[in-house]
Design a protein around this motif. Structure first.
Motif, PDB file in Angstrom:
ATOM      1  N   GLY A   1       0.970  -0.985  -0.050  1.00 32.49           N
ATOM      2  CA  GLY A   1       0.090   0.075   0.018  1.00 32.49           C
ATOM      3  C   GLY A   1       0.684   1.205   0.014  1.00 32.49           C
ATOM      4  O   GLY A   1       2.037   1.347   0.585  1.00 32.49           O
ATOM      5  N   SER A   2       0.421   2.111  -0.601  1.00 35.57           N
ATOM      6  CA  SER A   2       1.221   3.365  -0.909  1.00 35.57           C
ATOM      7  C   SER A   2       1.341   4.031   0.699  1.00 35.57           C
ATOM      8  O   SER A   2       2.673   4.571   1.094  1.00 35.57           O
ATOM      9  CB  SER A   2       0.250   4.587  -1.653  1.00 35.57           C
ATOM     10  N   ILE A   3       0.372   3.909   1.664  1.00 31.70           N
ATOM     11  CA  ILE A   3       0.688   4.491   2.783  1.00 31.70           C
ATOM     12  C   ILE A   3       1.767   4.023   3.750  1.00 31.70           C
ATOM     13  O   ILE A   3       2.313   4.508   4.503  1.00 31.70           O
ATOM     14  CB  ILE A   3      -0.669   4.604   3.584  1.00 31.70           C
ATOM     15  N   GLU A   4       1.710   2.572   3.507  1.00 31.48           N
ATOM     16  CA  GLU A   4       2.985   1.963   4.207  1.00 31.48           C
ATOM     17  C   GLU A   4       4.330   2.744   3.757  1.00 31.48           C
ATOM     18  O   GLU A   4       5.255   2.840   4.769  1.00 31.48           O
ATOM     19  CB  GLU A   4       3.045   0.433   3.796  1.00 31.48           C
ATOM     20  N   ILE A   5       4.452   2.636   2.623  1.00 35.13           N
ATOM     21  CA  ILE A   5       5.839   3.474   1.975  1.00 35.13           C
ATOM     22  C   ILE A   5       5.827   4.915   2.630  1.00 35.13           C
ATOM     23  O   ILE A   5       6.840   5.583   3.069  1.00 35.13           O
ATOM     24  CB  ILE A   5       5.949   3.412   0.402  1.00 35.13           C
ATOM     25  N   GLU A   6       4.683   5.593   2.286  1.00 32.70           N
ATOM     26  CA  GLU A   6       4.888   7.088   2.839  1.00 32.70           C
ATOM     27  C   GLU A   6       5.058   7.222   4.333  1.00 32.70           C
ATOM     28  O   GLU A   6       5.704   8.074   4.780  1.00 32.70           O
ATOM     29  CB  GLU A   6       3.397   7.782   2.573  1.00 32.70           C
ATOM     30  N   ARG A   7       4.864   6.477   5.247  1.00 31.09           N
ATOM     31  CA  ARG A   7       5.099   6.301   6.656  1.00 31.09           C
ATOM     32  C   ARG A   7       6.288   6.361   6.662  1.00 31.09           C
ATOM     33  O   ARG A   7       7.259   6.986   7.570  1.00 31.09           O
ATOM     34  CB  ARG A   7       4.355   5.261   7.447  1.00 31.09           C
ATOM     35  N   VAL A   8       7.398   5.622   5.981  1.00 30.84           N
ATOM     36  CA  VAL A   8       8.695   5.360   6.191  1.00 30.84           C
ATOM     37  C   VAL A   8       9.349   6.570   5.531  1.00 30.84           C
ATOM     38  O   VAL A   8      10.260   7.342   6.473  1.00 30.84           O
ATOM     39  CB  VAL A   8       9.172   4.349   5.291  1.00 30.84           C
ATOM     40  N   CYS A   9       8.607   6.979   4.340  1.00 27.29           N
ATOM     41  CA  CYS A   9       9.541   8.181   3.674  1.00 27.29           C
ATOM     42  C   CYS A   9       9.295   9.516   4.503  1.00 27.29           C
ATOM     43  O   CYS A   9      10.198  10.497   4.568  1.00 27.29           O
ATOM     44  CB  CYS A   9       8.991   8.317   2.344  1.00 27.29           C
ATOM     45  N   ASN A  10       8.145   9.759   5.285  1.00 26.58           N
ATOM     46  CA  ASN A  10       7.948  10.835   5.894  1.00 26.58           C
ATOM     47  C   ASN A  10       8.819  11.076   7.035  1.00 26.58           C
ATOM     48  O   ASN A  10       8.782  12.479   7.665  1.00 26.58           O
ATOM     49  CB  ASN A  10       6.501  10.857   6.423  1.00 26.58           C
ATOM     50  N   CYS A  11       9.310  10.051   7.617  1.00 26.96           N
ATOM     51  CA  CYS A  11      10.432  10.296   8.517  1.00 26.96           C
ATOM     52  C   CYS A  11      11.892  10.197   8.305  1.00 26.96           C
ATOM     53  O   CYS A  11      12.673  10.132   9.327  1.00 26.96           O
ATOM     54  CB  CYS A  11      10.057   9.060   9.595  1.00 26.96           C
ATOM     55  N   VAL A  12      12.342  10.253   7.254  1.00 27.62           N
ATOM     56  CA  VAL A  12      13.591  10.129   6.871  1.00 27.62           C
ATOM     57  C   VAL A  12      14.229  11.491   6.883  1.00 27.62           C
ATOM     58  O   VAL A  12      15.716  11.203   7.085  1.00 27.62           O
ATOM     59  CB  VAL A  12      13.852   9.542   5.525  1.00 27.62           C
ATOM     60  N   ASP A  13      13.796  12.619   6.865  1.00 27.57           N
ATOM     61  CA  ASP A  13      14.461  13.741   6.863  1.00 27.57           C
ATOM     62  C   ASP A  13      13.599  14.884   7.442  1.00 27.57           C
ATOM     63  O   ASP A  13      12.360  15.055   6.972  1.00 27.57           O
ATOM     64  CB  ASP A  13      14.637  14.224   5.451  1.00 27.57           C
ATOM     65  N   ASP A  14      14.142  15.590   8.354  1.00 27.72           N
ATOM     66  CA  ASP A  14      13.464  16.771   8.938  1.00 27.72           C
ATOM     67  C   ASP A  14      12.884  17.855   8.144  1.00 27.72           C
ATOM     68  O   ASP A  14      11.904  18.380   8.358  1.00 27.72           O
ATOM     69  CB  ASP A  14      14.175  17.537  10.041  1.00 27.72           C
ATOM     70  N   ASN A  15      13.345  17.774   6.698  1.00 33.96           N
ATOM     71  CA  ASN A  15      12.873  18.736   5.716  1.00 33.96           C
ATOM     72  C   ASN A  15      11.671  18.358   4.959  1.00 33.96           C
ATOM     73  O   ASN A  15      11.113  18.850   4.233  1.00 33.96           O
ATOM     74  CB  ASN A  15      13.879  19.223   4.851  1.00 33.96           C
ATOM     75  N   VAL A  16      11.321  16.956   5.131  1.00 35.21           N
ATOM     76  CA  VAL A  16      10.238  16.388   4.455  1.00 35.21           C
ATOM     77  C   VAL A  16       8.912  16.673   5.182  1.00 35.21           C
ATOM     78  O   VAL A  16       8.722  16.352   6.391  1.00 35.21           O
ATOM     79  CB  VAL A  16      10.608  14.911   4.175  1.00 35.21           C
TER      80      VAL A  16
END
Length: 589
Positions: A483-498
């Motif tokens: 699911g898109s949201i599974e991936i987005e949960r990870v990506c949203n936390c990788v960088d403070d500027n995201v």
């Protein structure tokens, strides 16, 4: 029903009459009953007294003034007067009457008066364009509309009445945003708020006898967001308000003495939900007539002594990034409620910290449900950004790869299906085939056809549930569904500027398996290609570590914002189309 002190003028002959014809798998709830939901909002005795405060509100720009209050006695008097004035218009019985206003004390009074008088509210969000307003008026065949002359937000004045006129609306009753007179010239056939009420001034203080209707009669017409064509027109019956109130009582523990605030609008289901969830349970609703994003709203939460605060994740994200809640005392909050989209663990841990770590009750449902089908409970251990239980009266099924339910309580991921018998859920659509939309092609379980919802859910090994977005927001990466949201949960936390991300699967120009593209919205947009290259490597590292080592990000694209529906859901299909049409993905891939 006894706990909520629901008053029937004619009691039901039973609770549920099951359908044997196959036409209405949801059955017939409360057959034979007559009631009026607005009357149940205005009764006193069992849960409250006439001098109980039932609405606390504040207008934007009046943030240093005391919070306004309205007692049950005052609310009844206002609602009765508007109901009498409606009767003076000589509309047909059960006429559709639209409300296109901000959610303020006047619109709540109007909403209750329309229902009390036996008419049907047509819910229209105050953000809609003339075209969207016109579509909803035509589908519902509305005979009149309540609106406001303008919407005042800071130093801006948004011409709401002009939109209604451009939509070629029927008779409009126009409420002034400030003061006692409208800021704009009205059409000849339209009425100012003062003139409308003047038709019933001699009846001020005289009780309006509620129009009691069958349990299955319409009380409200709401609409889906309609991003892929004409919006679905979903009628709420007299039972739907009881579902909303029951959810609040059971899952959020709403009770007399509570103050519930939930930034929303009567154009969306959480607006009517808030009216019934608070008033039927003997609680008080908190209304802030302004933007919920800044410090002024945080101050209102403090000053109104809000005890249950509803949010959507994007609001929480804005609060955290701007630190707009700093310095305000939210210690009266007993719990938060969250709906609208999947939430983020870190952001919600931060939110809990604003109120001495009170719990967040996730609440997921739909307009066609009248409330939630899956939620949390104060009686169960909660997990951040997860659900702990089916809503009271609902049964959940996760469909496996073969399209049939996986064993109860077994962990797994799949499309969510519902038991057909859901108290308060829709049974008809004004402009669609209800059976075809919600039941056709669905599997059966123990002889009952299941109801379609379309969300992708995971049941964890510990028995909690997590939302993974719409089932059509899944992608196939190397033969593995995700699911898109599974991936987005990870990506949203990788960088403070995201700030936020959207994950989409795109087939390459030459064909072949879907490739993963991450669209990113940054807090600071001044980044170089080297920064994006590094971010792509970081995305890959974290996704492979936390989800699957076979997943690979093929491209990262930057956007100023993500396309969203009016209810704030990310439109990934629209994003995929936009990027494909502009050739951005092809060049990146």
């Amino acid at each position: 029903l006894d706990e909520l002190n629901i008053v029937f003028s004619v009691p039901p002959k039973c609770i549920l009459e099951k359908d044997t014809s196959g036409v209405n798998p949801g059955g017939n709830w409360l057959p034979g009953a007559y009631l009026n939901p607005a009357r149940n909002c205005l009764t006193h005795g069992f849960k409250r007294r006439l001098d109980d405060v039932v609405i606390r509100w504040r207008d934007e720009g009046s943030d240093d003034l005391p919070v306004n209050t309205m007692t049950l006695l005052e609310l009844r008097s206002h609602v009765w007067l508007v109901a009498h004035a409606l009767s003076a218009l000589d509309l047909e019985d059960e006429s559709a009457i639209a409300v296109d206003m901000p959610m303020n004390v006047e619109s709540v009074i109007i909403y209750l008066a329309i229902v009390l008088a036996g008419h049907v509210v047509v819910s229209i969000a105050d953000s809609f364009s003339p075209r969207e307003i016109s579509t909803r008026l035509k589908i519902s065949k509305a005979k009149a509309i309540f609106t406001q002359d303008v919407i005042i937000r800071g130093d801006k004045s948004i011409p709401l009445y002009r939109r209604v006129v451009d939509a070629e609306a029927p008779l409009a009753i126009v409420v002034p945003a400030r003061g006692s007179s409208c800021r704009t010239q009205l059409r000849e056939k339209d009425l100012s708020w003062n003139n409308f009420l003047g038709n019933a001034r001699s009846l001020r203080g005289v009780e309006y006898v509620a129009v009691e209707k069958p349990a299955g009669a319409y009380t409200n017409i709401l609409f889906s967001s309609g991003t892929t064509g004409e919006p679905k027109a979903i009628p709420w019956t007299n039972i739907s308000p009881l579902k909303s109130a029951a959810d609040a009582w059971c899952h959020l523990d709403v009770r007399r003495g509570d103050v519930i605030a939930w930034p929303t609008n009567l154009g969306w289901m959480m607006g009517p939900w808030l009216v019934y969830a608070s008033l039927i349970n003997g609680a008080c609703m908190g209304l802030y007539n302004g933007s919920p994003l800044g410090p002024a709203f945080a101050k209102f939460v403090q000053d109104a002594e809000v005890s249950a605060l509803g949010v959507i994740p994007s609001i929480v994200r804005t609060w955290q990034n701007s630190n707009s809640t700093s310095g305000y005392d939210w210690s009266r909050i007993r719990c938060f409620g969250s709906t609208g989209e999947a939430s983020n663990v870190d952001e919600y841990l931060w939110l809990m910290g604003r109120a001495h770590y009170k719990p967040v009750i996730e609440y997921c449902g739909g307009t066609e449900i009248g409330g939630s089908f899956i939620t949390g409970s104060l009686l169960q251990p909660q997990s951040l950004s997860a659900f702990s239980t089916a809503a009271m009266g609902c049964k959940l099924f996760i469909l496996g790869e073969d399209g049939n339910p996986i064993p109860p309580y077994a962990p797994g991921v799949g499309e969510l299906a519902l038991c057909p018998h859901i108290f308060g859920a829709s049974t008809t659509l004004l402009n669609g085939n209800h059976y075809k939309v919600y039941f056709e092609g669905m599997p059966t379980f123990q002889g009952q056809i299941l109801r379609r919802h379309g969300d992708l859910f995971e049941r964890t090994s510990k028995g909690h549930y997590r939302a993974h977005g719409r089932a059509d927001d899944t992608m196939n990466l190397g033969g593995i569904k995700v699911g898109s949201i599974e991936i987005e949960r990870v990506c949203n936390c990788v960088d403070d500027n995201v700030l936020e991300t959207a994950a989409i699967g795109v087939p390459p120009p030459s064909g072949g398996p879907e490739q993963l593209v991450i669209a990113v919205v940054f807090k600071n947009s001044e980044l170089s290609n080297n920064d994006l290259s590094l971010l792509k490597k970081t995305f890959n590292s974290e996704i492979q570590k936390k989800l699957n080592p076979l997943f690979k990000v093929s491209s990262v694209v930057t956007l100023p914002s993500l396309p969203r529906t009016a209810t704030n859901k990310v439109m990934r299909r629209v994003l995929r189309q936009q990027l494909t049409q502009t050739g951005v993905l092809n060049s990146k891939l």
